[in-house]
Write a protein that holds these residues in place. Structure first.
Motif: not given
Length: 331
Positions: A101-117
């Protein structure tokens, strides 16, 4: 007639070839997206931030598994990471995870093979079960100093025997005080300054979420507002009524009322019907008067029930015998 039929078939054939060609070209364009393209998170969808803060994305009970998935492009050249409070907990398009139980900061990160995110951020709220230990959010409990003995108030705290700050642990002792009950513990002296997500362990070894506690060099300053100051001798015949009708307009649920007293006797904060302001108990045995000896501070954390009692039973007073009130404050 045959000429007309042949003409119609020719038109249909040309149209079909154009349609199939168009679909083929569209698919080819999608498939041929390259690692040079900027990544996009198509799903899941997150609401816009409000006042510079992320908003709630999902709300679930702590006994329900968090299951989710992401759709990204360019799919062949993009990896996905799932972060909680800026720490990576999973990599991949799909996730299954159980949270305390708790409040969480959820983050989804998408990164390409060229390092762009690119990323998406939202709040994941995990609710405790009704029977779980549920600590409160009092600033005095949530900002503590290393090596000091402190309190953590809450409900269902009677079986909590340990509070953990990561790998550092502190033995906890439950103190019964009605609706103001708490566990008492000593903050590990060697904790580095910072904010920790703590866990609570009960006598059976079950672990529960305890929210976040800040380790600081200084305890928070308590801001109190004085509602009344003077010298009033409380007896059974002369209860303290100076704020009787005003209390319900001066306080709200969550307000902490403190009565500064001195003497040798007993007393309590009640409604005008002499009903305990916290429990609703009545009569000499049910009211639960507090023993007063010397100089003391009587503390009452008001609830929605307290406000209801005040509104229905003529406000609030202090009853008892053998003590003097010198100041009434609220926090």
């Amino acid at each position: 007639m045959k000429k007309i039929l042949y003409s119609l078939l020719a038109v249909i054939a040309v149209f079909s070839m154009g349609t199939f060609s168009s679909c083929s070209e569209d698919n080819e364009e999608f498939i041929t997206a390259t690692e040079d393209d900027f990544p996009q998170i198509l799903l899941p969808w997150f609401s816009e931030w409000e006042n510079g803060e992320p908003v709630e994305y999902k709300n679930l009970s702590r006994d329900v598994e968090f299951v989710d998935s992401a759709t990204v492009t360019p799919a062949l050249y993009t990896t996905v990471q799932w972060l909680i409070d800026d720490e990576v907990i999973h990599e991949g398009l799909k996730i299954q995870h159980t949270f305390l139980a708790g409040e969480y900061v959820l983050k989804i990160v998408a990164t390409t093979t060229k390092g762009k995110s690119t990323s998406r951020t939202g709040i994941l709220t995990v609710r405790p079960l009704e029977s779980d230990p549920i600590p409160g959010e009092d600033i005095l409990d949530r900002q503590v100093v290393p090596g000091k003995e402190v309190k953590l108030h809450g409900t269902n705290m009677d079986n909590v025997v340990k509070i953990s700050f990561g790998e550092k642990e502190a033995a906890a002792k439950f103190v019964e005080d009605g609706d103001n009950s708490y566990v008492e513990y000593t903050v590990p002296a060697d904790l580095a300054l910072g904010t920790y997500r703590v866990t609570l362990t009960d006598i059976d070894g079950n672990v529960y979420g305890g929210g976040k506690i800040e380790i600081s060099n200084e305890a928070p300053v308590v801001t109190e507002e004085t509602l009344w100051e003077g010298e009033f001798n409380v007896t059974w015949d002369t209860p303290f009524r100076e704020l009787q009708s005003q209390f319900k307009d001066l306080v709200v649920a969550g307000s902490i009322i403190r009565a500064y007293v001195t003497g040798e006797g007993q007393g309590n904060m009640t409604t005008d019907w002499w009903t305990n302001i916290l429990t609703g108990g009545q009569g000499d045995s049910g009211r639960g008067d507090i023993e007063i000896s010397g100089t003391m501070v009587l503390e009452f954390v008001l609830t929605d029930f307290s406000m209801q009692l005040m509104n229905e039973q003529g406000g609030a007073i202090f009853v008892g015998d053998g003590y003097t009130i010198t100041k009434i404050t609220k926090e």
